[in-house]
Design a protein around this motif. Structure first.
Motif, PDB file in Angstrom:
ATOM      1  N   VAL A  65       0.845  -1.197   0.000  1.00 57.56           N
ATOM      2  CA  VAL A  65       0.000   0.000   0.000  1.00 57.56           C
ATOM      3  C   VAL A  65       0.883   1.251   0.000  1.00 57.56           C
ATOM      4  N   GLU A  66       1.851   1.291   0.900  1.00 57.05           N
ATOM      5  CA  GLU A  66       2.724   2.469   1.001  1.00 57.05           C
ATOM      6  C   GLU A  66       3.537   2.680  -0.269  1.00 57.05           C
ATOM      7  N   GLU A  67       4.074   1.580  -0.837  1.00 59.21           N
ATOM      8  CA  GLU A  67       4.875   1.693  -2.055  1.00 59.21           C
ATOM      9  C   GLU A  67       4.028   2.182  -3.229  1.00 59.21           C
ATOM     10  N   LEU A  68       2.811   1.687  -3.354  1.00 60.75           N
ATOM     11  CA  LEU A  68       1.946   2.093  -4.456  1.00 60.75           C
ATOM     12  C   LEU A  68       1.521   3.555  -4.325  1.00 60.75           C
ATOM     13  N   VAL A  69       1.273   3.998  -3.112  1.00 60.93           N
ATOM     14  CA  VAL A  69       0.943   5.402  -2.888  1.00 60.93           C
ATOM     15  C   VAL A  69       2.121   6.281  -3.290  1.00 60.93           C
ATOM     16  N   ALA A  70       3.325   5.846  -2.952  1.00 61.91           N
ATOM     17  CA  ALA A  70       4.522   6.619  -3.305  1.00 61.91           C
ATOM     18  C   ALA A  70       4.734   6.652  -4.822  1.00 61.91           C
TER      19      ALA A  70
END
Length: 203
Positions: A39-44
């Motif tokens: 989730v965090e990587e995709l948001v970034a």
């Protein structure tokens, strides 16, 4: 860590980007399967292509299975996130027992899950990354076979998928005809937004 719920993903995104983030949480949930790191990587990434470091993480299990299973997974990935068993079997051009063995290994490795009569990737990122492993010849062959088998089955609502596969093969005339059918199907079912979208894609 356990998978996050849709509400928890929304809270994580709000923490990362603020309450007015404009991120499509349902799509993010589908692609990440609720894994907090993803989730965090995709948001970034904010819609950009996967970097090599994240691709390596996503492909770790794929690289851990046998060569024949990797080949079946590449074929399977060309079909999308979830594909019925009958369609997988029709597209596969090898021995049925070898296909079953490869699918079983992929399920046991937690790359695929068997849901009802379909095989689905555990999250869309795996499907995206494995499809990215296709050689040009493999991609053309598999997408053409998916399009042909979907046309042969003639299932209602499949025209958009058929158009997608023919466009991947760069077969403009057949993709165009499928888009026209998808537009007609969407209008008949009252899905006017989808109909407009398909109509815009048809040249």
């Amino acid at each position: 860590l356990r998978r996050l719920s849709l509400e928890e993903i929304a809270a994580q995104v709000a923490h990362l980007r603020g309450p007015d983030h404009g991120v499509g949480v349902p799509v993010l949930a589908r692609r990440s399967d609720g894994v907090p790191f993803l989730v965090e990587e995709l948001v970034a990434l904010d819609g950009h292509a996967l970097p090599e470091s994240l691709r390596d993480v996503v492909l770790a299990r794929y690289h851990g299975v046998a060569g024949p299973t990797q080949a079946v997974l590449r074929m399977r990935a060309a079909g999308g996130v979830s594909v019925p068993h009958d369609l997988v079997e029709a597209v596969h051009d090898g021995d049925p027992s070898e296909l079953e063995a490869a699918l079983r290994e992929a399920v046991e490795a937690h790359i695929l899950s068997a849901r009802d009569t379909s095989y689905a990737f555990r999250h869309a990122l795996s499907q995206e990354a494995i499809e990215g492993e296709l050689l040009p010849g493999e991609s053309a062959r598999f997408h053409a076979r998916y399009a042909e088998e979907l046309e042969r089955a003639g299932e209602p609502g499949s025209a958009a998928q058929i158009a997608h596969h023919w466009s991947k093969v760069r077969n403009g005339p057949r993709a165009f005809q499928a888009l026209l059918r998808a537009t007609r199907e969407a209008r008949e079912t009252g899905a006017l937004l989808s109909a407009a979208s398909f109509g815009q894609q048809a040249p």
